[in-house]
Design a protein around this motif. Sequence first.
Motif, PDB file in Angstrom:
ATOM      1  N   MET A  98      11.243  -9.280  12.031  1.00 29.98           N
ATOM      2  CA  MET A  98      10.414  -9.768  10.931  1.00 29.98           C
ATOM      3  C   MET A  98       8.975  -9.245  11.030  1.00 29.98           C
ATOM      4  SD  MET A  98      10.199 -11.528   8.189  1.00 29.98           S
ATOM      5  CE  MET A  98       9.029 -12.410   7.164  1.00 29.98           C
ATOM      6  N   LEU A  99       8.411  -9.322  12.230  1.00 33.76           N
ATOM      7  CA  LEU A  99       7.026  -8.877  12.402  1.00 33.76           C
ATOM      8  C   LEU A  99       6.898  -7.368  12.202  1.00 33.76           C
ATOM      9  CD1 LEU A  99       5.818 -11.071  15.402  1.00 33.76           C
ATOM     10  CD2 LEU A  99       5.352 -11.364  12.970  1.00 33.76           C
ATOM     11  N   TYR A 100       7.947  -6.624  12.531  1.00 29.24           N
ATOM     12  CA  TYR A 100       7.912  -5.185  12.303  1.00 29.24           C
ATOM     13  C   TYR A 100       7.882  -4.888  10.804  1.00 29.24           C
ATOM     14  CZ  TYR A 100       9.171  -4.786  17.227  1.00 29.24           C
ATOM     15  OH  TYR A 100       9.170  -4.872  18.594  1.00 29.24           O
ATOM     16  N   MET A 101       8.610  -5.681  10.041  1.00 28.27           N
ATOM     17  CA  MET A 101       8.582  -5.521   8.588  1.00 28.27           C
ATOM     18  C   MET A 101       7.197  -5.850   8.036  1.00 28.27           C
ATOM     19  SD  MET A 101      12.257  -7.175   7.497  1.00 28.27           S
ATOM     20  CE  MET A 101      11.851  -6.986   5.757  1.00 28.27           C
ATOM     21  N   ILE A 102       6.559  -6.863   8.599  1.00 28.53           N
ATOM     22  CA  ILE A 102       5.216  -7.240   8.161  1.00 28.53           C
ATOM     23  C   ILE A 102       4.223  -6.117   8.453  1.00 28.53           C
ATOM     24  CG2 ILE A 102       3.282  -8.799   8.643  1.00 28.53           C
ATOM     25  CD1 ILE A 102       5.367 -11.025   9.009  1.00 28.53           C
ATOM     26  N   ALA A 103       4.363  -5.478   9.609  1.00 25.01           N
ATOM     27  CA  ALA A 103       3.489  -4.355   9.955  1.00 25.01           C
ATOM     28  C   ALA A 103       3.682  -3.202   8.971  1.00 25.01           C
ATOM     29  CB  ALA A 103       3.775  -3.887  11.375  1.00 25.01           C
ATOM     30  N   GLY A 104       4.954  -2.923   8.634  1.00 26.17           N
ATOM     31  CA  GLY A 104       5.233  -1.864   7.665  1.00 26.17           C
ATOM     32  C   GLY A 104       4.709  -2.203   6.289  1.00 26.17           C
ATOM     33  N   LEU A 105       4.849  -3.475   5.893  1.00 30.53           N
ATOM     34  CA  LEU A 105       4.357  -3.910   4.591  1.00 30.53           C
ATOM     35  C   LEU A 105       2.832  -3.844   4.539  1.00 30.53           C
ATOM     36  CD1 LEU A 105       5.158  -5.073   1.848  1.00 30.53           C
ATOM     37  CD2 LEU A 105       4.950  -7.363   2.836  1.00 30.53           C
ATOM     38  N   THR A 106       2.185  -4.172   5.653  1.00 23.60           N
ATOM     39  CA  THR A 106       0.720  -4.078   5.727  1.00 23.60           C
ATOM     40  C   THR A 106       0.263  -2.647   5.490  1.00 23.60           C
ATOM     41  OG1 THR A 106       0.574  -5.934   7.285  1.00 23.60           O
ATOM     42  CG2 THR A 106      -1.289  -4.398   7.218  1.00 23.60           C
ATOM     43  N   ALA A 107       0.946  -1.699   6.135  1.00 26.95           N
ATOM     44  CA  ALA A 107       0.609  -0.286   5.959  1.00 26.95           C
ATOM     45  C   ALA A 107       0.798   0.144   4.511  1.00 26.95           C
ATOM     46  CB  ALA A 107       1.471   0.573   6.885  1.00 26.95           C
ATOM     47  N   PHE A 108       1.908  -0.286   3.911  1.00 25.79           N
ATOM     48  CA  PHE A 108       2.226   0.120   2.540  1.00 25.79           C
ATOM     49  C   PHE A 108       1.228  -0.465   1.543  1.00 25.79           C
ATOM     50  CE2 PHE A 108       4.808  -0.446  -1.418  1.00 25.79           C
ATOM     51  CZ  PHE A 108       4.915   0.902  -1.726  1.00 25.79           C
ATOM     52  N   VAL A 109       0.925  -1.754   1.681  1.00 22.27           N
ATOM     53  CA  VAL A 109      -0.019  -2.399   0.755  1.00 22.27           C
ATOM     54  C   VAL A 109      -1.413  -1.794   0.913  1.00 22.27           C
ATOM     55  CG1 VAL A 109      -1.176  -4.566   0.181  1.00 22.27           C
ATOM     56  CG2 VAL A 109       1.286  -4.541   0.606  1.00 22.27           C
ATOM     57  N   ALA A 110      -1.834  -1.536   2.155  1.00 23.14           N
ATOM     58  CA  ALA A 110      -3.144  -0.911   2.380  1.00 23.14           C
ATOM     59  C   ALA A 110      -3.194   0.465   1.729  1.00 23.14           C
ATOM     60  CB  ALA A 110      -3.422  -0.806   3.873  1.00 23.14           C
ATOM     61  N   TYR A 111      -2.102   1.200   1.839  1.00 24.22           N
ATOM     62  CA  TYR A 111      -2.026   2.524   1.207  1.00 24.22           C
ATOM     63  C   TYR A 111      -2.147   2.409  -0.308  1.00 24.22           C
ATOM     64  CZ  TYR A 111      -0.044   6.846  -0.580  1.00 24.22           C
ATOM     65  OH  TYR A 111       0.149   8.013  -1.278  1.00 24.22           O
ATOM     66  N   LEU A 112      -1.484   1.420  -0.892  1.00 23.47           N
ATOM     67  CA  LEU A 112      -1.555   1.227  -2.341  1.00 23.47           C
ATOM     68  C   LEU A 112      -2.971   0.844  -2.776  1.00 23.47           C
ATOM     69  CD1 LEU A 112       1.759  -0.706  -3.138  1.00 23.47           C
ATOM     70  CD2 LEU A 112       1.277   1.740  -3.406  1.00 23.47           C
ATOM     71  N   ILE A 113      -3.641   0.010  -1.968  1.00 19.59           N
ATOM     72  CA  ILE A 113      -5.035  -0.353  -2.267  1.00 19.59           C
ATOM     73  C   ILE A 113      -5.921   0.890  -2.225  1.00 19.59           C
ATOM     74  CG2 ILE A 113      -7.062  -1.616  -1.421  1.00 19.59           C
ATOM     75  CD1 ILE A 113      -5.085  -3.765  -0.397  1.00 19.59           C
ATOM     76  N   GLY A 114      -5.734   1.700  -1.207  1.00 20.42           N
ATOM     77  CA  GLY A 114      -6.521   2.927  -1.091  1.00 20.42           C
ATOM     78  C   GLY A 114      -6.262   3.899  -2.216  1.00 20.42           C
ATOM     79  N   SER A 115      -5.039   3.857  -2.771  1.00 13.91           N
ATOM     80  CA  SER A 115      -4.667   4.790  -3.834  1.00 13.91           C
ATOM     81  C   SER A 115      -5.363   4.496  -5.159  1.00 13.91           C
ATOM     82  CB  SER A 115      -3.148   4.762  -4.042  1.00 13.91           C
ATOM     83  OG  SER A 115      -2.471   5.315  -2.928  1.00 13.91           O
ATOM     84  N   ILE A 116      -6.004   3.322  -5.267  1.00  8.13           N
ATOM     85  CA  ILE A 116      -6.766   3.007  -6.488  1.00  8.13           C
ATOM     86  C   ILE A 116      -8.072   3.783  -6.427  1.00  8.13           C
ATOM     87  CG2 ILE A 116      -7.797   1.164  -7.873  1.00  8.13           C
ATOM     88  CD1 ILE A 116      -5.899  -0.786  -6.432  1.00  8.13           C
ATOM     89  N   ASN A 117      -8.067   4.985  -6.957  1.00 11.20           N
ATOM     90  CA  ASN A 117      -9.231   5.864  -6.840  1.00 11.20           C
ATOM     91  C   ASN A 117     -10.247   5.569  -7.944  1.00 11.20           C
ATOM     92  OD1 ASN A 117     -10.917   8.404  -7.232  1.00 11.20           O
ATOM     93  ND2 ASN A 117      -9.827   8.860  -5.329  1.00 11.20           N
ATOM     94  N   THR A 118     -11.369   5.020  -7.532  1.00  3.80           N
ATOM     95  CA  THR A 118     -12.392   4.566  -8.481  1.00  3.80           C
ATOM     96  C   THR A 118     -12.951   5.698  -9.327  1.00  3.80           C
ATOM     97  OG1 THR A 118     -13.016   2.936  -6.816  1.00  3.80           O
ATOM     98  CG2 THR A 118     -14.475   3.190  -8.698  1.00  3.80           C
ATOM     99  N   SER A 119     -13.248   6.824  -8.700  1.00  2.00           N
ATOM    100  CA  SER A 119     -13.884   7.923  -9.435  1.00  2.00           C
ATOM    101  C   SER A 119     -12.971   8.471 -10.521  1.00  2.00           C
ATOM    102  CB  SER A 119     -14.288   9.039  -8.471  1.00  2.00           C
ATOM    103  OG  SER A 119     -13.151   9.593  -7.832  1.00  2.00           O
TER     104      SER A 119
END
Length: 245
Positions: A1-22
């Motif tokens: 379960m915790l491994y899935m949470i770590a993977g989900l954290t990486a994925f969500v952070a990546y999606l947040i970063g993908s919101i390119n403001t410029s």
Amino acid sequence: MLYMIAGLTAFVAYLIGSINTSIILSRNLAGDDIRNSGSGNAGATNMLRTHGKGMAAATLICDILKGVFAVVCATWLDIFLAHMTKTNPPTHFERIYILDNLKYIAAVFVVLGHDFPLYFGFRGGKGVATSLGAIIVLDWRIGLIVLAFAIMIMIASRYVSLGAVMAAAVYPFLVLTVMVANAEIDITYLATSVILALILVLKHRTNIRRLREGTESKLFARKETQETDGENDAGIGEDYGEEEE
């Protein structure tokens, strides 16, 4: 379960970063993708040169906040999970190598999302502002030192890229110095600082080449143009190349 949470954290952070403001601002407010203008880089410096201070400031602030938001959310998630697992506490391995590292995972992947955004064909910026936001949350004292160092280099040289690259190079050494001073070495944090520095330096490899050749554009440079009648006409302009954040 915790491994899935770590993977989900990486994925969500990546999606947040993908919101390119410029890209979003330039498309919606200026009617054209920033990557089609100026240096072609989706970052605050190109926004400054192409669309002015207002849009550049908005880009810079939002890019910093992306890094802040991703790492803060990962930190809160760690605290939440620690509270929720009191009746069934994680193993020492899970605590040390998964839960305690969620913030570092988020820091790396939010920058990767900014640099290679899923929503915009994997063509993003160079991650300077987003890295700064993440670094400040990981340790605000180190973050402020890195920021001050970068600004001093930028002011002295008028090269944004030089300030960014040198600050990135200094960052892991600052992290290590603080660890040694506290007599507490966090290998994961140190590795994260090295990874963030390497990502930023690699994204600036073209700028580094131009710095060595003496062809890199300076911030607020003025380009002299010679009129055919012999009169000098000094206009504000840039020798655009692939530019930094």
